[in-house]
Each structure stands twice: as structure tokens, then as C-alpha cells.
Write a protein that holds these residues in place. Structure first.
Motif, PDB file in Angstrom:
ATOM      1  N   PHE A  30       0.662  -0.744   0.516  1.00 38.63           N
ATOM      2  CA  PHE A  30       0.399  -0.114   0.165  1.00 38.63           C
ATOM      3  C   PHE A  30       0.904   1.093  -0.159  1.00 38.63           C
ATOM      4  CE2 PHE A  30      -3.012   3.182   2.167  1.00 38.63           C
ATOM      5  CZ  PHE A  30      -3.688   2.605   1.180  1.00 38.63           C
ATOM      6  N   ARG A  31       1.623   1.397   0.808  1.00 43.23           N
ATOM      7  CA  ARG A  31       2.800   2.157   0.409  1.00 43.23           C
ATOM      8  C   ARG A  31       3.551   2.488  -0.562  1.00 43.23           C
ATOM      9  NH1 ARG A  31       4.846  -0.297   5.082  1.00 43.23           N
ATOM     10  NH2 ARG A  31       2.975   0.668   7.199  1.00 43.23           N
ATOM     11  N   ASP A  32       4.212   1.174  -0.935  1.00 42.75           N
ATOM     12  CA  ASP A  32       4.889   1.340  -2.646  1.00 42.75           C
ATOM     13  C   ASP A  32       4.026   2.602  -3.026  1.00 42.75           C
ATOM     14  OD1 ASP A  32       7.143   0.574  -0.724  1.00 42.75           O
ATOM     15  OD2 ASP A  32       6.737  -1.399  -1.933  1.00 42.75           O
ATOM     16  N   LEU A  33       2.124   1.826  -3.016  1.00 38.91           N
ATOM     17  CA  LEU A  33       1.644   2.280  -4.489  1.00 38.91           C
ATOM     18  C   LEU A  33       0.536   3.953  -4.402  1.00 38.91           C
ATOM     19  CD1 LEU A  33      -0.572   1.043  -6.674  1.00 38.91           C
ATOM     20  CD2 LEU A  33      -2.240   0.922  -4.474  1.00 38.91           C
ATOM     21  N   ILE A  34       0.600   3.998  -2.845  1.00 38.10           N
ATOM     22  CA  ILE A  34       0.342   5.423  -2.491  1.00 38.10           C
ATOM     23  C   ILE A  34       1.515   6.314  -2.954  1.00 38.10           C
ATOM     24  CG2 ILE A  34      -0.885   6.816  -1.035  1.00 38.10           C
ATOM     25  CD1 ILE A  34      -2.165   4.705  -2.222  1.00 38.10           C
ATOM     26  N   GLN A  83       1.669  17.109  -7.517  1.00 33.11           N
ATOM     27  CA  GLN A  83       0.940  18.831  -6.624  1.00 33.11           C
ATOM     28  C   GLN A  83      -0.454  18.738  -8.440  1.00 33.11           C
ATOM     29  OE1 GLN A  83       3.035  20.624  -5.057  1.00 33.11           O
ATOM     30  NE2 GLN A  83       3.695  18.618  -4.688  1.00 33.11           N
ATOM     31  N   PRO A  84      -0.712  19.916  -7.762  1.00 30.79           N
ATOM     32  CA  PRO A  84      -2.190  20.062  -8.885  1.00 30.79           C
ATOM     33  C   PRO A  84      -1.742  20.579 -10.144  1.00 30.79           C
ATOM     34  CG  PRO A  84      -2.075  21.466  -6.671  1.00 30.79           C
ATOM     35  CD  PRO A  84      -0.785  20.793  -6.795  1.00 30.79           C
ATOM     36  N   GLY A  85      -2.734  19.962 -11.643  1.00 34.63           N
ATOM     37  CA  GLY A  85      -1.979  20.571 -12.188  1.00 34.63           C
ATOM     38  C   GLY A  85      -3.087  20.300 -13.239  1.00 34.63           C
ATOM     39  N   PRO A  86      -2.953  20.311 -14.640  1.00 37.03           N
ATOM     40  CA  PRO A  86      -4.310  20.163 -16.007  1.00 37.03           C
ATOM     41  C   PRO A  86      -5.317  19.183 -15.371  1.00 37.03           C
ATOM     42  CG  PRO A  86      -2.649  21.397 -16.122  1.00 37.03           C
ATOM     43  CD  PRO A  86      -2.103  20.956 -14.737  1.00 37.03           C
ATOM     44  N   GLY A  87      -6.145  18.530 -15.313  1.00 31.98           N
ATOM     45  CA  GLY A  87      -6.435  17.417 -14.743  1.00 31.98           C
ATOM     46  C   GLY A  87      -6.747  16.793 -13.926  1.00 31.98           C
ATOM     47  N   ARG A  88      -6.392  17.458 -12.960  1.00 29.83           N
ATOM     48  CA  ARG A  88      -6.097  16.648 -11.466  1.00 29.83           C
ATOM     49  C   ARG A  88      -7.792  16.826 -10.071  1.00 29.83           C
ATOM     50  NH1 ARG A  88       0.240  16.235 -10.560  1.00 29.83           N
ATOM     51  NH2 ARG A  88       0.949  13.707 -11.727  1.00 29.83           N
ATOM     52  N   ARG A  89      -7.843  16.472  -9.956  1.00 27.11           N
ATOM     53  CA  ARG A  89      -8.625  17.550  -8.373  1.00 27.11           C
ATOM     54  C   ARG A  89      -8.548  16.329  -7.457  1.00 27.11           C
ATOM     55  NH1 ARG A  89     -14.479  15.070  -9.469  1.00 27.11           N
ATOM     56  NH2 ARG A  89     -14.587  16.747  -7.127  1.00 27.11           N
ATOM     57  N   PRO A  90      -8.132  17.032  -5.892  1.00 24.18           N
ATOM     58  CA  PRO A  90      -8.033  16.229  -5.184  1.00 24.18           C
ATOM     59  C   PRO A  90      -8.614  15.193  -4.961  1.00 24.18           C
ATOM     60  CG  PRO A  90      -8.665  18.400  -3.939  1.00 24.18           C
ATOM     61  CD  PRO A  90      -8.380  18.464  -5.767  1.00 24.18           C
ATOM     62  N   TYR A  91      -8.085  14.002  -3.898  1.00 32.56           N
ATOM     63  CA  TYR A  91      -9.147  13.413  -3.508  1.00 32.56           C
ATOM     64  C   TYR A  91      -8.713  13.005  -2.068  1.00 32.56           C
ATOM     65  CZ  TYR A  91     -11.426  11.955  -7.569  1.00 32.56           C
ATOM     66  OH  TYR A  91     -11.971  11.738  -9.365  1.00 32.56           O
ATOM     67  N   LEU A  92      -9.254  12.433  -1.169  1.00 34.89           N
ATOM     68  CA  LEU A  92      -9.275  12.565   0.176  1.00 34.89           C
ATOM     69  C   LEU A  92      -9.541  10.921  -0.305  1.00 34.89           C
ATOM     70  CD1 LEU A  92      -8.834  13.517   2.864  1.00 34.89           C
ATOM     71  CD2 LEU A  92     -10.817  14.045   3.454  1.00 34.89           C
ATOM     72  N   ILE A  93      -7.951  10.263   1.129  1.00 35.98           N
ATOM     73  CA  ILE A  93      -7.841   9.174   1.343  1.00 35.98           C
ATOM     74  C   ILE A  93      -7.768   8.394   2.601  1.00 35.98           C
ATOM     75  CG2 ILE A  93      -5.519   8.930   0.135  1.00 35.98           C
ATOM     76  CD1 ILE A  93      -6.115   5.850  -0.799  1.00 35.98           C
ATOM     77  N   SER A  94      -8.475   8.445   3.006  1.00 38.62           N
ATOM     78  CA  SER A  94      -7.685   7.406   4.633  1.00 38.62           C
ATOM     79  C   SER A  94      -7.774   6.366   5.415  1.00 38.62           C
ATOM     80  CB  SER A  94      -9.677   8.496   5.337  1.00 38.62           C
ATOM     81  OG  SER A  94      -9.114   8.413   6.620  1.00 38.62           O
ATOM     82  N   PRO A  95      -6.564   6.317   4.599  1.00 38.74           N
ATOM     83  CA  PRO A  95      -7.037   4.106   5.251  1.00 38.74           C
ATOM     84  C   PRO A  95      -7.836   4.168   6.687  1.00 38.74           C
ATOM     85  CG  PRO A  95      -5.100   4.262   4.358  1.00 38.74           C
ATOM     86  CD  PRO A  95      -5.707   5.865   4.228  1.00 38.74           C
ATOM     87  N   ILE A  96      -8.427   3.281   6.992  1.00 39.39           N
ATOM     88  CA  ILE A  96      -8.205   2.712   8.561  1.00 39.39           C
ATOM     89  C   ILE A  96      -8.257   1.851   8.374  1.00 39.39           C
ATOM     90  CG2 ILE A  96      -9.972   2.880  10.073  1.00 39.39           C
ATOM     91  CD1 ILE A  96     -11.963   5.285   9.069  1.00 39.39           C
TER      92      ILE A  96
END
Length: 180
Positions: free
Chosen positions: A145-149, A156-169
Motif C-alpha cells: 500500500f505504501r509503495d503504491l501510494i 501536485q495540482p495540475g491540469p486534469g487533476r483534482r484532490p481526492y481524500l484517502i483515509s485508510p483505517i
């Protein structure tokens, strides 16, 4: 205030999320983004985060005779050390978990309140699953998971990107009964 105390607060966590990705925002913009939080609370938490070394003033400009400051996350901001995390009491962990859940609920509500919110198109997910894992399997999963994330977290912000909140529990459930 130490980093653990700074981060175990839902409004401060929301401010940190709002400034992620190198974003620069004024107190007014943060207040607009968090209409459920009193303006005085946003200003107070900004002050604490700045004093605590989490934020810095990225820009100042005069607006109608007042100074408007824009804030950003400090690249060298303090973090919760493994030692501090291991020294947390059960009460501290409950407080931290409650703060994290409050942030998730507030951010999810803010997302749904957007006129163009489309949970299906935006791949919104909040499923839960139980995994039966040995300590070795858990370690393998967490490493993967760490290697993937990790590389994606550097985006960073850029064209076509939007922020996604990921919160593994992740926490263990009940201990299995000992074999008889």
C-alpha cells in the motif's frame, strides 16, 4: 504546541487538507470552504497552525486598507514522530480517530453539497471489508500500500487533476479464540 496536539483537532486537519498540494489560500477562502465552522474558529486555528510551524504566510496584500494574508503548508512542517505516536494513550487515539472521522464527514458533506457532485462518476468509495491476515501478510499488505501510494502522494495540482481524500483505517478486530 506539539505536532500531535496540533493534528488531533478536526478544524486544523481540515485546514491542512485545504492547503495540501502547495495550495495558497486566504483565511476568507478557507472560511468559504468551511461554512459550518465559525470564522473566528478558522482564524484562531490558522494562528495556532502558524505558531506551531505547520503553516507559513505565502503572500500578503492590501485589501481596502487591511492586510490579507494567504497561507500555505510549510514544506518542513513538523510531523507526528513514531515515538510520539507510540506514547499516545488510548484516550489520545480515541481523540485522534474522532478528529479524523469528523474531518471525513465534513469533507464528504462539502463534496455532496457541490452542485455538480456525482459520486458514481467520481468513483467515491466507502466500503469496509474484513481481512484475515497473519502478521507477515499484514506487513506485506501495508508495504504494498505504501509503495503504491507514496509516488502518487507527491503529485501536485495540475491540469486534469483534482484532490481526492484517502483515509485508510486499519485496526484489528476481536482476537480469535484459541484452538482447543
Amino acid at each position: 504546541m506539539d505536532p500531535t496536539e496540533l493534528l488531533l483537532h478536526p478544524v486544523r486537519l481540515r485546514i491542512i487538507h485545504a492547503l495540501s498540494g502547495g495550495r495558497l489560500r486566504t483565511a476568507g477562502e478557507l472560511c468559504d470552504r468551511m461554512p459550518d465552522v465559525p470564522r473566528t474558529s478558522v482564524y484562531r486555528q490558522l494562528g495556532l497552525l502558524t505558531e506551531g510551524g505547520m503553516l507559513e504566510i505565502g503572500d500578503e496584500r492590501r485589501v481596502r486598507g487591511a492586510v490579507e494574508r494567504s497561507y500555505r503548508l510549510r514544506p518542513d512542517r513538523p510531523t507526528v514522530s513514531p515515538e510520539a505516536s507510540s506514547a499516545m494513550t488510548s484516550h489520545d487515539h480515541r481523540q485522534g480517530f474522532a478528529a479524523a472521522m469528523a474531518v471525513l464527514i465534513a469533507e464528504f458533506n462539502a463534496y455532496l453539497d457541490q452542485a455538480d457532485a456525482d459520486p458514481v462518476a467520481d468513483a467515491v468509495g466507502y466500503r469496509q471489508a474484513t481481512l484475515w491476515l497473519s502478521p507477515e501478510e499484514l506487513d506485506t499488505m501495508l508495504t504494498g500500500f505504501r509503495d503504491l501510494i507514496a509516488p502518487l502522494a507527491a503529485n501536485q495540482p495540475g491540469p486534469g487533476r483534482r484532490p481526492y481524500l484517502i483515509s485508510p483505517i486499519l485496526f484489528p478486530g476481536e482476537k480469535p479464540a484459541s484452538p482447543s
